[in-house]
Design a protein around this motif. Structure first.
Motif, mmCIF file in Angstrom:
data_model
loop_
_atom_site.group_PDB
_atom_site.id
_atom_site.type_symbol
_atom_site.label_atom_id
_atom_site.label_comp_id
_atom_site.label_asym_id
_atom_site.label_seq_id
_atom_site.Cartn_x
_atom_site.Cartn_y
_atom_site.Cartn_z
ATOM 1 N N MET B 14 -6.439 36.275 -12.727
ATOM 2 C CA MET B 14 -7.472 37.178 -12.860
ATOM 3 C C MET B 14 -8.579 36.765 -12.066
ATOM 4 O O MET B 14 -9.388 37.902 -11.716
ATOM 5 C CB MET B 14 -7.904 37.087 -14.309
ATOM 6 C CG MET B 14 -6.878 37.767 -15.462
ATOM 7 S SD MET B 14 -7.954 37.802 -17.098
ATOM 8 C CE MET B 14 -8.332 36.351 -17.335
ATOM 9 N N PRO B 62 -20.665 57.030 -8.588
ATOM 10 C CA PRO B 62 -22.121 57.505 -8.895
ATOM 11 C C PRO B 62 -23.168 56.552 -8.251
ATOM 12 O O PRO B 62 -24.182 57.441 -7.538
ATOM 13 C CB PRO B 62 -22.467 57.433 -10.331
ATOM 14 C CG PRO B 62 -20.935 57.244 -11.078
ATOM 15 C CD PRO B 62 -19.930 56.546 -9.962
ATOM 16 N N TYR B 63 -23.023 55.386 -8.209
ATOM 17 C CA TYR B 63 -24.001 54.677 -7.303
ATOM 18 C C TYR B 63 -23.852 54.749 -5.736
ATOM 19 O O TYR B 63 -25.198 55.017 -5.015
ATOM 20 C CB TYR B 63 -24.134 53.107 -7.734
ATOM 21 C CG TYR B 63 -24.757 53.011 -8.985
ATOM 22 C CD1 TYR B 63 -24.050 52.951 -10.073
ATOM 23 C CD2 TYR B 63 -25.965 52.428 -8.831
ATOM 24 C CE1 TYR B 63 -24.812 52.506 -11.392
ATOM 25 C CE2 TYR B 63 -26.826 51.993 -10.133
ATOM 26 C CZ TYR B 63 -26.081 52.106 -11.238
ATOM 27 O OH TYR B 63 -26.761 51.978 -12.408
ATOM 28 N N THR B 131 -18.263 43.216 -3.199
ATOM 29 C CA THR B 131 -17.666 43.461 -4.581
ATOM 30 C C THR B 131 -17.970 44.574 -5.205
ATOM 31 O O THR B 131 -17.464 44.966 -6.188
ATOM 32 C CB THR B 131 -18.260 42.102 -5.416
ATOM 33 O OG1 THR B 131 -19.646 42.457 -5.141
ATOM 34 C CG2 THR B 131 -17.932 40.946 -5.050
ATOM 35 N N ARG B 132 -18.726 45.278 -4.460
ATOM 36 C CA ARG B 132 -19.177 46.712 -5.278
ATOM 37 C C ARG B 132 -19.583 47.629 -3.978
ATOM 38 O O ARG B 132 -19.628 47.550 -3.084
ATOM 39 C CB ARG B 132 -20.340 46.519 -6.081
ATOM 40 C CG ARG B 132 -21.448 46.097 -5.647
ATOM 41 C CD ARG B 132 -22.735 45.340 -6.271
ATOM 42 N NE ARG B 132 -23.922 45.062 -5.522
ATOM 43 C CZ ARG B 132 -24.104 44.021 -4.934
ATOM 44 N NH1 ARG B 132 -23.412 42.855 -5.013
ATOM 45 N NH2 ARG B 132 -24.814 43.693 -4.344
ATOM 46 N N LYS B 188 -29.110 41.745 -5.463
ATOM 47 C CA LYS B 188 -28.248 42.081 -6.069
ATOM 48 C C LYS B 188 -28.507 43.705 -6.600
ATOM 49 O O LYS B 188 -29.402 44.007 -6.885
ATOM 50 C CB LYS B 188 -27.835 41.419 -7.415
ATOM 51 C CG LYS B 188 -27.173 40.116 -6.968
ATOM 52 C CD LYS B 188 -26.882 39.050 -7.999
ATOM 53 C CE LYS B 188 -26.191 37.712 -7.725
ATOM 54 N NZ LYS B 188 -25.852 36.927 -8.710
ATOM 55 N N SER B 189 -27.338 44.349 -6.941
ATOM 56 C CA SER B 189 -27.469 45.486 -7.520
ATOM 57 C C SER B 189 -26.360 46.151 -8.035
ATOM 58 O O SER B 189 -25.312 45.706 -8.135
ATOM 59 C CB SER B 189 -27.796 46.679 -6.266
ATOM 60 O OG SER B 189 -26.905 46.500 -5.435
ATOM 61 N N VAL B 190 -26.463 47.242 -9.168
ATOM 62 C CA VAL B 190 -25.141 47.450 -9.853
ATOM 63 C C VAL B 190 -24.467 48.463 -8.863
ATOM 64 O O VAL B 190 -25.114 49.083 -8.208
ATOM 65 C CB VAL B 190 -25.611 48.343 -11.142
ATOM 66 C CG1 VAL B 190 -24.600 49.049 -11.914
ATOM 67 C CG2 VAL B 190 -26.561 47.371 -11.998
ATOM 68 N N GLY B 191 -23.162 48.366 -8.985
ATOM 69 C CA GLY B 191 -22.327 49.261 -8.499
ATOM 70 C C GLY B 191 -21.025 49.394 -9.071
ATOM 71 O O GLY B 191 -20.628 48.715 -9.871
ATOM 72 N N CYS B 192 -20.126 50.063 -8.576
ATOM 73 C CA CYS B 192 -18.700 50.103 -8.781
ATOM 74 C C CYS B 192 -18.136 49.075 -8.297
ATOM 75 O O CYS B 192 -18.072 48.846 -6.991
ATOM 76 C CB CYS B 192 -18.000 51.593 -8.694
ATOM 77 S SG CYS B 192 -18.970 53.058 -9.094
ATOM 78 N N SER B 193 -17.078 48.528 -8.963
ATOM 79 C CA SER B 193 -16.220 47.521 -8.380
ATOM 80 C C SER B 193 -15.393 48.206 -7.382
ATOM 81 O O SER B 193 -15.095 49.362 -7.536
ATOM 82 C CB SER B 193 -15.268 46.873 -9.507
ATOM 83 O OG SER B 193 -14.466 47.708 -10.225
ATOM 84 N N LYS B 195 -11.837 48.947 -5.806
ATOM 85 C CA LYS B 195 -10.445 49.212 -6.424
ATOM 86 C C LYS B 195 -9.500 48.799 -5.450
ATOM 87 O O LYS B 195 -9.378 49.249 -4.366
ATOM 88 C CB LYS B 195 -10.138 50.662 -6.667
ATOM 89 C CG LYS B 195 -11.547 51.133 -7.556
ATOM 90 C CD LYS B 195 -11.761 50.809 -8.729
ATOM 91 C CE LYS B 195 -12.825 51.374 -9.618
ATOM 92 N NZ LYS B 195 -13.970 50.937 -9.373
#
Lengths: 164, 197
Positions: B14, B62-63, B131-132, B188-193, B195
């Motif tokens: 993982m 969306p980000y 990563t995002r 850092k910021s939020v984002g989609c992983s 794929k």
């Protein structure tokens, strides 16, 4: 005759009210400090905190796996908190319908995403900000963090590792 | 004992995803990826530039979408100052059809991208440690190499460009153009992983 009618009517009202309450889904809106306060304590509870959003495909894919988490694990209570990072104003439109459609049994909260990225480090310094991500906390100091999609065996491994 | 090994192996599998992780100061890996116009783009094509803004992004997240016009504006503003943008999509389209090469072409056309939008089907994102989406790597030209000078978010407020307070990326680009180190080098910021299989 009238008494029976009135009683039946009252019973119907009580029934429909109680069904209404069972159907009602509560989603608390939280700031980051409030979330941290909920999970950082000395109680015997193992907290499994998952960061997700209704628009995030791998997040949605792993929700059924989180649904499998029992309320007790290794003789300790388990509290699963699914923290939605859906955008503000989406609680009624997206989060609540999602909870109902997916029969989510655990607590769901709606996080107010703060400005900037410092809060990401406050959840875990190794978190890059990508979702899905899961934080496990036991008695504040025992912490495990995983960035990425999990399956149930993976979740169980993390729970075991956190409690060691 | 067997159970333990199995558990460790499972956790190990993982944790495989990102092996490299570029740090500020590292030399940026070169690449050769296909652009939406069918041509091949190499980092070394930019050797006469002062820097390059490498942005890992995609069509569906969306980000990423919230930042599209900001990214276009940054390219428009800094290309003439020799710090152009290169956007890279590393998502496996067998996982997310919306991020396929043909959808990259469509998306770029609809949104009016004037920067290269490259398909990463070689896991370049792992060499960078992206990563995002979106995830920015500002590279500055240093003699014959590109050195990483800023990593992370474009600004501090994805939800609304008008409410941004900290313009991390453009501040970093301005610093690089003045021959200085950016004040903030990692955010850092939020984002989609990203794929991948």
């Amino acid at each position: 005759m009238k008494k029976i009618a009135v009683t039946s009517l009252l019973l119907c009202v009580v029934f429909s009210l109680s069904f209404g309450q069972v159907e009602k889904v509560e989603v608390e809106t939280l700031e980051v400090p409030q979330l941290l306060q909920k999970i950082n304590n000395q109680s015997d509870t193992l907290y499994v905190v998952n960061f997700w959003a209704t628009w995030c495909t791998p997040c949605v894919a792993e929700i059924p796996e989180f649904n499998k988490i029992p309320t007790q694990f290794n003789h300790r209570p388990v509290k699963v908190i699914l923290v939605s990072l859906d955008f503000q104003g989406q609680k009624e439109k997206r989060i609540i319908p999602f909870i109902k459609a997916n029969k989510i049994s655990h607590t769901v909260v709606h996080l107010i995403t703060p400005r900037g990225g410092d809060w990401i480090n406050a959840i875990d310094p190794s978190w890059s900000g990508a979702i899905p991500a899961t934080l496990l906390v036991y008695q504040q100091s025992k912490r495990t963090f995983f960035e990425g999609q999990l399956d149930y065996p993976g979740i169980v491994s993390l729970m075991e590792n956190t409690l060691k | 004992m067997k159970k333990r090994i199995a558990l460790v192996a499972l956790l190990g599998i993982m944790l495989i995803p990102v092996t490299a992780q570029l740090k500020v100061g590292d030399v940026a890996p070169d690449f050769k990826l296909k652009n939406i116009d069918g041509t091949w783009i190499q980092l070394s094509d930019y050797n006469n530039q002062k820097g390059v803004v490498v942005i890992f992004t995609c069509n569906h997240c969306p980000y990423a979408k919230m930042y599209e016009s900001r990214i276009q504006a940054i390219h428009a503003r800094y290309q003439s100052q020799k710090v152009p943008v290169i956007a890279i999509n590393s998502n496996d389209s067998t996982i997310v059809e919306a991020d396929s090469y043909s959808n990259m072409i469509k998306n770029a056309k609809v949104k009016g991208f004037t920067f290269p939008y490259l398909l990463d089907d070689q896991q370049l994102f792992q060499k960078y440690g992206a990563t995002r989406t979106p995830h920015v790597f500002l590279l500055k030209k240093d003699k014959k190499q590109f050195v990483v000078s800023y990593i992370g978010a474009i600004d501090d407020y994805p939800q609304n460009a008008k409410e941004v307070k900290e313009t991390y990326l453009t501040d970093a680009i301005d610093a690089v153009l003045q021959g200085k180190e950016p004040k903030v080098t990692l955010t850092k910021s939020v984002g989609c992983s990203i794929k991948f299989k």
